[in-house]
Design an enzyme around this catalytic site. Structure first.
Site, PDB file in Angstrom:
ATOM      1  N   CYS A 102       0.840  -1.347   0.108  1.00 55.07           N
ATOM      2  CA  CYS A 102       0.155   0.058   0.003  1.00 55.07           C
ATOM      3  C   CYS A 102       0.788   1.298  -0.046  1.00 55.07           C
ATOM      4  O   CYS A 102       1.646   1.321   0.877  1.00 55.07           O
ATOM      5  CB  CYS A 102      -0.691   0.163   1.315  1.00 55.07           C
ATOM      6  SG  CYS A 102      -1.941   1.469   1.273  1.00 55.07           S
ATOM      7  N   GLY A 205      -1.794  -5.739 -12.259  1.00 51.61           N
ATOM      8  CA  GLY A 205      -1.452  -4.351 -12.785  1.00 51.61           C
ATOM      9  C   GLY A 205      -1.924  -3.990 -14.069  1.00 51.61           C
ATOM     10  O   GLY A 205      -1.454  -4.838 -15.062  1.00 51.61           O
TER      11      GLY A 205
HETATM   12  C1  LIG Z   1      -9.225   1.947  -4.435  1.00 56.70           C
HETATM   13  C2  LIG Z   1      -8.373   1.165  -4.359  1.00 56.70           C
HETATM   14  C3  LIG Z   1      -8.157   0.598  -3.045  1.00 56.70           C
HETATM   15  C4  LIG Z   1      -6.930  -0.398  -2.887  1.00 56.70           C
HETATM   16  N1  LIG Z   1      -6.677  -0.946  -1.666  1.00 56.70           N
HETATM   17  C5  LIG Z   1      -5.944  -1.692  -1.652  1.00 56.70           C
HETATM   18  C6  LIG Z   1      -5.763  -2.585  -0.307  1.00 56.70           C
HETATM   19  O1  LIG Z   1      -6.464  -2.440   0.772  1.00 56.70           O
HETATM   20  N2  LIG Z   1      -4.742  -3.714  -0.346  1.00 56.70           N
HETATM   21  C7  LIG Z   1      -3.872  -3.972  -1.389  1.00 56.70           C
HETATM   22  O2  LIG Z   1      -3.073  -4.794  -1.348  1.00 56.70           O
HETATM   23  N3  LIG Z   1      -3.984  -3.166  -2.451  1.00 56.70           N
HETATM   24  C8  LIG Z   1      -5.012  -2.326  -2.750  1.00 56.70           C
HETATM   25  N4  LIG Z   1      -5.055  -1.460  -3.795  1.00 56.70           N
HETATM   26  C9  LIG Z   1      -4.089  -1.858  -4.874  1.00 56.70           C
HETATM   27  C10 LIG Z   1      -4.841  -3.193  -5.640  1.00 56.70           C
HETATM   28  O3  LIG Z   1      -5.348  -4.084  -4.916  1.00 56.70           O
HETATM   29  C11 LIG Z   1      -4.068  -3.396  -7.135  1.00 56.70           C
HETATM   30  O4  LIG Z   1      -2.862  -3.973  -6.646  1.00 56.70           O
HETATM   31  C12 LIG Z   1      -3.809  -2.075  -7.899  1.00 56.70           C
HETATM   32  O5  LIG Z   1      -4.944  -1.312  -8.141  1.00 56.70           O
HETATM   33  C13 LIG Z   1      -3.220  -2.503  -9.266  1.00 56.70           C
HETATM   34  O6  LIG Z   1      -4.280  -3.526  -9.971  1.00 56.70           O
HETATM   35  P1  LIG Z   1      -5.340  -3.025 -11.165  1.00 56.70           P
HETATM   36  O7  LIG Z   1      -4.376  -2.316 -12.123  1.00 56.70           O
HETATM   37  O8  LIG Z   1      -5.696  -4.358 -11.447  1.00 56.70           O
HETATM   38  O9  LIG Z   1      -6.346  -2.011 -10.484  1.00 56.70           O
HETATM   39  C14 LIG Z   1      -6.276  -0.573  -3.890  1.00 56.70           C
HETATM   40  C15 LIG Z   1      -6.443   0.018  -5.388  1.00 56.70           C
HETATM   41  C16 LIG Z   1      -7.390   0.935  -5.457  1.00 56.70           C
HETATM   42  C17 LIG Z   1      -7.559   1.261  -6.777  1.00 56.70           C
END
Ligand SMILES: Cc1cc2nc3c(=O)[nH]c(=O)nc-3n(C[C@H](O)[C@H](O)[C@H](O)COP(=O)(O)O)c2cc1C
Length: 332
Positions: A102, A205
């Protein structure tokens, strides 16, 4: 075949990413219905769990229909993480995930989340403390490294495997990148290619289409794919990717009726889980995504995000369905 502990996940499972204020039970229910193979709660503060903070405790709610499901915790203190792992244990999820990714300041400055990427020894100690304190399989989700000059994910993967984690998800960005630029999966592939690595490696990602999922799976050889933002308001992404990976064919897009039905299921789930007032309020952030691609939707959307009545929301959804029933829908 990906396997975590005794959990069989099949060929290239699709994981719903943990997302704060998004990946709650009502949202997970719609993602499960549309094909997510493994889901995670939003991250939960270890300190909050120990303090018995209501908000943290509520995030531990999981339901049998959503299994397999993992609970994610974060923190920068070994003792707190160990105690939190013990609390998670009592709620009986299928696995426990540690967040070392995070990038948000309030988390990083406490030495938690991606903050730990600056101190790999601490990351290993925290992981060890958690593994020792739970009977659940422990997994980790992290990023490539802190910044461009410290992309240490290969070392991290080996060391965390050595202290007992059973799967690793890597988001192909550094902490400094936050969400900017494009996720780089090349180092994720290197981790996967490392002969010492036996645990499943999941890539994360920017996956937002079946074509990209197939391309990345083939090019980077990951054991599964985690999807976050693309699932918000569009849970069909899971079944679309699954179908494409299995057949090479694209499914037809969800109809307006299906989109409204999923949105309403999400809304009613929110109301049931959080109570009417908060459920309606927190659902507001999702309407734009569920209704993406509908032309001139703004007026309806404004009504959806201002009303406080469930009956009125139902009425607005009926109006939307009637209004757009003759319109050609574009990709959401
Ligand atoms: C609104 C939001 C909240 C997130 N909260 C967390 C979380 O609580 N724990 C975590 O490991 N990653 C969190 N992430 C990261 C996502 O799990 C993920 O790694 C990131 O969005 C990239 O993946 P994507 O491109 O498929 O969205 C969050 C991302 C977003 C957009």
């Amino acid at each position: 075949m990906a396997k975590i502990g005794n959990i069989e996940l099949g060929e290239c499972p699709l994981l719903l990413a943990p997302m704060e204020d998004v990946s709650d039970p009502p949202f997970r229910a719609v993602c499960k219905e549309h094909g997510a193979d493994l889901m995670y709660t939003e991250f939960i503060s270890s300190e909050g769990l120990i303090r018995d903070a209501i908000k943290s405790r509520q995030k531990l709610d999981i339901f049998d229909y959503e299994r397999p499901v993992g609970i994610q915790i974060f923190g920068g203190d070994e003792e707190a993480m160990a105690l939190a792992a013990g609390i998670v244990d009592t709620t009986n999820p299928d696995l426990l995930d540690i967040n070392f990714g995070c990038p948000v300041k309030k988390v990083v400055c406490k030495g938690a989340g991606a903050g730990v990427l600056k101190d790999i020894d601490l990351m290993v100690r925290l992981t060890k403390a958690v593994v020792r304190s739970t009977r659940l399989p422990v997994t980790v989700k992290t990023r490539l490294g802190w910044d461009d000059s410290t992309k240490n994910i290969e070392e991290v993967a080996e060391r965390l495997q050595d202290v007992g984690i059973q799967a690793l998800t890597v988001h192909g960005r550094t902490r400094v990148q936050m969400y900017k630029g494009e996720a780089d999966w090349r180092l994720i592939a290197k981790v996967k290619e490392n002969r010492r690595i036996q645990i499943p490696i999941f890539g994360n990602g920017d996956i937002d289409s079946p074509q990209k999922a197939l391309e990345y799976k083939n090019r980077y050889g990951v054991d599964g794919i985690m999807i976050g933002r693309a699932a918000i308001g569009y849970p069909w992404i899971f079944r679309e990717i699954k179908h494409f990976l299995a057949t090479g064919e694209t499914l037809s897009l969800p109809t307006l009726t299906e989109r409204i039905a999923a949105c309403k299921k999400h809304l009613y789930g929110s109301v049931q889980w959080k109570g009417e007032k908060l459920g309606i309020l927190e659902m507001r952030r999702h309407y734009a995504n569920y209704l993406k691609g509908l032309s001139h939707i703004k007026e309806f959307r404004t009504r959806l995000v201002t009303t406080e009545s469930l009956a009125e929301l139902d009425e607005i959804f009926s109006e939307i369905e009637a209004h757009y029933s003759k319109q050609e829908l574009t990709v959401a």
